[in-house]
Design an enzyme around this catalytic site. Sequence first.
Site, PDB file in Angstrom:
ATOM      1  N   CYS A 194       0.837  -1.211   0.000  1.00 32.03           N
ATOM      2  CA  CYS A 194       0.000   0.000   0.000  1.00 32.03           C
ATOM      3  C   CYS A 194       0.869   1.257   0.000  1.00 32.03           C
ATOM      4  CB  CYS A 194      -0.925  -0.025   1.221  1.00 32.03           C
ATOM      5  SG  CYS A 194      -1.838   1.498   1.513  1.00 32.03           S
ATOM      6  N   CYS A 232      -0.078   3.948   2.592  1.00 31.87           N
ATOM      7  CA  CYS A 232       0.295   3.504   3.938  1.00 31.87           C
ATOM      8  C   CYS A 232       1.726   3.916   4.264  1.00 31.87           C
ATOM      9  CB  CYS A 232       0.158   1.989   4.067  1.00 31.87           C
ATOM     10  SG  CYS A 232      -1.515   1.354   3.843  1.00 31.87           S
TER      11      CYS A 232
END
Length: 330
Positions: free
Chosen positions: A87, A90
């Site tokens: 991600c 993230c």
Amino acid sequence: MQSRNSRLNSSTLRGAVDLAAVKAAGEAAQKAEQTRAERARQAAAGDGPALADYPLVLDVTEETFESEVVQRSAEVPVVVDFWAEWCGPCKQLSPILERLAEEYAGRIVLAKIDVDANQLIAQQFGIQGIPAVMAVVAGQLVPLFQGAESEPNVRKILDQLIAVAEQRFGIVGGAAGGPGGGGEDAADEPRVPADPALEAAHDALDRGDLAGAVRAYQNVLSERPGHVEAKLGLAQAQLLHRVEQLDPQQVRTDAAADPRDVPAQLRAADLDLVGGHVEDAFGRLVDTVARTFGDDRDAARLRLLELFEVIGPDDPRTVAARQALARVLF
């Protein structure tokens, strides 16, 4: 986003109105106080670690979630960061959260959960996209935000979380391990006394005396206008008091018969919200504001603002409805 985790009491989430929601918060605060006292006793006796011995940032798994998140949330707000290695956002957000956890020096703890390695937890929390950030306070789930956020926004959200944890649950965190951590023992934290005015409101809710609960919450707010629990309790109690004697079928019939009948639309919106149909309630009132003028428009607008208080200002549905309201007003 409500959790299906049976270990978390989701009644305090503002997605739908629950008569016992505010009382549940008070009970959670009492339980958290008992847990803190027991932890302090164990630490003093050498039977367990003190809060200062815990790390500020930790990786959590399905096996450690109960002890590292739920139990610890009785002493300090636990921010839960759902992430994954693949991600991209993230990788932008996680360093911000980690840096702020260190900076806040024990007022929060950051629990990082890899959704790929802990799919059951992600399912129980209803995670549909990452990054997603929630918090657990006194065993109760508090949704924070989804998606990447700037550091100033994250800091503001964490400050609000810390304030709510203290005002609603008596949880103030404290010095913990890591840079900036001090050495105050949990045993030195002052006990949070029961609030007689709030207890009166909770007792009124238990008796089904909604009018009495409204008066009790108003008494609290007359002395402490910013009291978070009392503001939420008042908004909920007023809403439930308004719908207590309504005939749902008649309300729906009246509202459908005349979209310009503002009192009918207000009653229908209240029923929508009590039934958990938040978007329907907000949409009905935004439409009513758009098609009315003068006192009628003001009545619909004010009712919508009251319902925002019930759901909470940071809920995505409230944010979207505020934007829609602004479009029709300006």
